[in-house]
Design a protein around this motif. Structure first.
Motif, short mmCIF file in Angstrom:
data_model
loop_
_atom_site.label_atom_id
_atom_site.label_comp_id
_atom_site.label_asym_id
_atom_site.label_seq_id
_atom_site.Cartn_x
_atom_site.Cartn_y
_atom_site.Cartn_z
N HIS A 155 -91.37 -15.54 38.73
CA HIS A 155 -92.46 -16.51 38.79
C HIS A 155 -92.25 -17.57 37.72
CE1 HIS A 155 -94.72 -15.08 35.28
NE2 HIS A 155 -94.59 -13.84 35.71
N ASP A 156 -92.97 -18.67 37.87
CA ASP A 156 -92.75 -19.84 37.01
C ASP A 156 -93.64 -19.84 35.76
OD1 ASP A 156 -95.23 -20.46 38.05
OD2 ASP A 156 -94.62 -22.41 38.88
N ASN A 157 -94.36 -18.76 35.52
CA ASN A 157 -95.19 -18.63 34.32
C ASN A 157 -96.33 -19.66 34.27
OD1 ASN A 157 -95.44 -16.78 32.23
ND2 ASN A 157 -94.58 -18.17 30.72
N SER A 158 -96.74 -20.16 35.43
CA SER A 158 -97.81 -21.17 35.46
C SER A 158 -99.17 -20.50 35.69
CB SER A 158 -97.53 -22.20 36.56
OG SER A 158 -97.59 -21.57 37.84
N GLY A 159 -100.20 -21.29 35.53
CA GLY A 159 -101.55 -20.80 35.77
C GLY A 159 -102.15 -20.15 34.53
N PRO A 160 -103.46 -19.93 34.57
CA PRO A 160 -104.13 -19.38 33.40
C PRO A 160 -103.77 -17.91 33.10
CG PRO A 160 -105.69 -19.67 35.20
CD PRO A 160 -104.40 -20.28 35.63
N PHE A 161 -103.38 -17.16 34.13
CA PHE A 161 -103.01 -15.75 33.96
C PHE A 161 -101.68 -15.49 34.66
CE2 PHE A 161 -107.65 -16.01 33.87
CZ PHE A 161 -107.89 -15.48 32.61
N PRO A 162 -100.55 -15.88 34.06
CA PRO A 162 -99.26 -15.78 34.74
C PRO A 162 -98.64 -14.37 34.73
CG PRO A 162 -98.95 -16.76 32.60
CD PRO A 162 -100.43 -16.57 32.78
N GLY A 163 -99.04 -13.50 33.81
CA GLY A 163 -98.45 -12.17 33.75
C GLY A 163 -98.59 -11.45 35.09
N TRP A 164 -97.64 -10.58 35.42
CA TRP A 164 -97.68 -9.92 36.72
C TRP A 164 -97.04 -8.55 36.61
CZ3 TRP A 164 -93.97 -10.98 41.30
CH2 TRP A 164 -94.48 -10.43 42.48
N HIS A 165 -97.67 -7.57 37.23
CA HIS A 165 -97.10 -6.21 37.29
C HIS A 165 -96.84 -5.89 38.76
CE1 HIS A 165 -96.58 -1.89 36.80
NE2 HIS A 165 -96.33 -2.18 35.52
N LEU A 166 -95.59 -5.99 39.15
CA LEU A 166 -95.16 -5.75 40.53
C LEU A 166 -94.96 -4.26 40.74
CD1 LEU A 166 -93.93 -6.72 43.26
CD2 LEU A 166 -91.76 -6.94 42.05
N ASP A 167 -95.47 -3.74 41.86
CA ASP A 167 -95.28 -2.33 42.18
C ASP A 167 -94.00 -2.14 42.99
OD1 ASP A 167 -95.74 0.42 42.51
OD2 ASP A 167 -96.92 0.10 44.32
N LYS A 168 -93.94 -2.75 44.19
CA LYS A 168 -92.74 -2.61 45.02
C LYS A 168 -92.70 -3.71 46.08
CE LYS A 168 -94.73 0.52 48.47
NZ LYS A 168 -94.61 1.81 49.16
N ILE A 169 -91.52 -3.83 46.69
CA ILE A 169 -91.31 -4.78 47.77
C ILE A 169 -90.62 -4.05 48.91
CG2 ILE A 169 -90.16 -6.91 48.50
CD1 ILE A 169 -90.18 -7.77 45.56
N GLU A 170 -91.11 -4.28 50.12
CA GLU A 170 -90.45 -3.75 51.30
C GLU A 170 -90.08 -4.93 52.19
OE1 GLU A 170 -91.83 -0.19 53.70
OE2 GLU A 170 -92.21 -1.83 55.12
N ILE A 171 -88.83 -4.99 52.61
CA ILE A 171 -88.43 -6.03 53.56
C ILE A 171 -88.00 -5.35 54.86
CG2 ILE A 171 -87.85 -7.79 51.87
CD1 ILE A 171 -84.92 -7.02 52.19
N GLU A 172 -88.38 -5.97 55.97
CA GLU A 172 -88.07 -5.44 57.29
C GLU A 172 -87.40 -6.54 58.11
OE1 GLU A 172 -90.41 -3.12 60.81
OE2 GLU A 172 -91.31 -4.98 60.07
N LYS A 173 -86.25 -6.23 58.65
CA LYS A 173 -85.52 -7.18 59.49
C LYS A 173 -86.17 -7.18 60.87
CE LYS A 173 -80.75 -8.41 60.48
NZ LYS A 173 -79.35 -7.95 60.31
N VAL A 174 -86.73 -8.33 61.26
CA VAL A 174 -87.39 -8.45 62.55
C VAL A 174 -86.32 -8.30 63.65
CG1 VAL A 174 -88.67 -10.01 64.08
CG2 VAL A 174 -89.23 -9.90 61.64
N GLY A 175 -86.63 -7.57 64.67
CA GLY A 175 -85.67 -7.34 65.76
C GLY A 175 -85.09 -5.94 65.67
N THR A 176 -84.49 -5.60 64.53
CA THR A 176 -83.90 -4.27 64.38
C THR A 176 -84.87 -3.31 63.71
OG1 THR A 176 -82.96 -4.71 62.20
CG2 THR A 176 -81.60 -5.26 64.12
N ARG A 177 -85.89 -3.84 63.03
CA ARG A 177 -86.90 -3.06 62.31
C ARG A 177 -86.30 -2.22 61.17
NH1 ARG A 177 -91.88 -3.56 64.39
NH2 ARG A 177 -92.62 -1.69 63.39
#
Length: 183
Positions: A155-177
């Motif tokens: 992230h670009d560290n902008s905004g009044p509250f830029p801190g972020w705690h990411l849990d996880k990311i899931e990506i799914e290829k459309v078509g093959t799933r």
């Protein structure tokens, strides 16, 4: 401020019709102000919606005094990137459910795979994204990277509250799933 020494400047230009691929372009300035001379290394034109996605125009010269405009011709071997097949991915991004986990900053994502990497994609929607304990979903259309092995999210560290705690990311290829989870 633009055109500072040792910097890359990026500009978005919208046109009524597709101009890509280009064979040449003219670049110049009005020579106003003290020390108006400008050394231009190159111009890179990116047009994601056209067949020719990226083209480079080498200059490596000064634009100053009597020479304040130059015609640049494409360096085909250097920067040109032809269109590759586009693949659609669904990205699900979970923000942790801990106090202060959300962010107001602009978040971007880049995927790396066995066939290369995607461009950096800014993740935006109409919603207030990346809030504490929330799931945000995005549809991404990217070049074919094959099987993904790594993500870069930032992230670009902008905004009044830029801190972020990411849990996880899931990506799914459309078509093959096919699904890939990154923590």
């Amino acid at each position: 401020k633009n055109f500072r020494r040792s910097r890359t400047d990026r500009f978005d230009v919208e046109t009524m019709e597709a101009l890509s691929p280009l064979t040449k372009l003219a670049v110049g300035h009005d020579n106003s102000g003290i020390g108006a001379g400008w050394f231009l290394e190159k111009v890179v034109v990116e047009c994601p919606s056209s067949r020719c996605r990226r083209q480079g125009f080498l200059c490596n010269d000064w634009l100053e005094d009597e020479t304040i405009e130059r015609e640049l011709y494409e360096e085909v071997d250097d920067e040109r990137v032809e269109e590759s097949p586009m693949v659609v991915w669904n990205a699900s991004i979970w923000t942790s459910d801990v106090r202060g986990a959300g962010t107001d900053a602009k978040v971007s994502l880049q995927m790396y795979g066995e066939k290369g990497k995607t461009d950096v994609v800014v993740l935006q929607s109409e919603d207030d994204n990346f809030e504490q304990g929330e799931l945000d979903k995005f549809k991404l259309e990217c070049s074919d990277i094959g099987k993904p092995y790594k993500l870069r999210i930032e992230h670009d560290n902008s905004g009044p509250f830029p801190g972020w705690h990411l849990d996880k990311i899931e990506i799914e290829k459309v078509g093959t799933r096919e699904r890939f989870v990154f923590r």
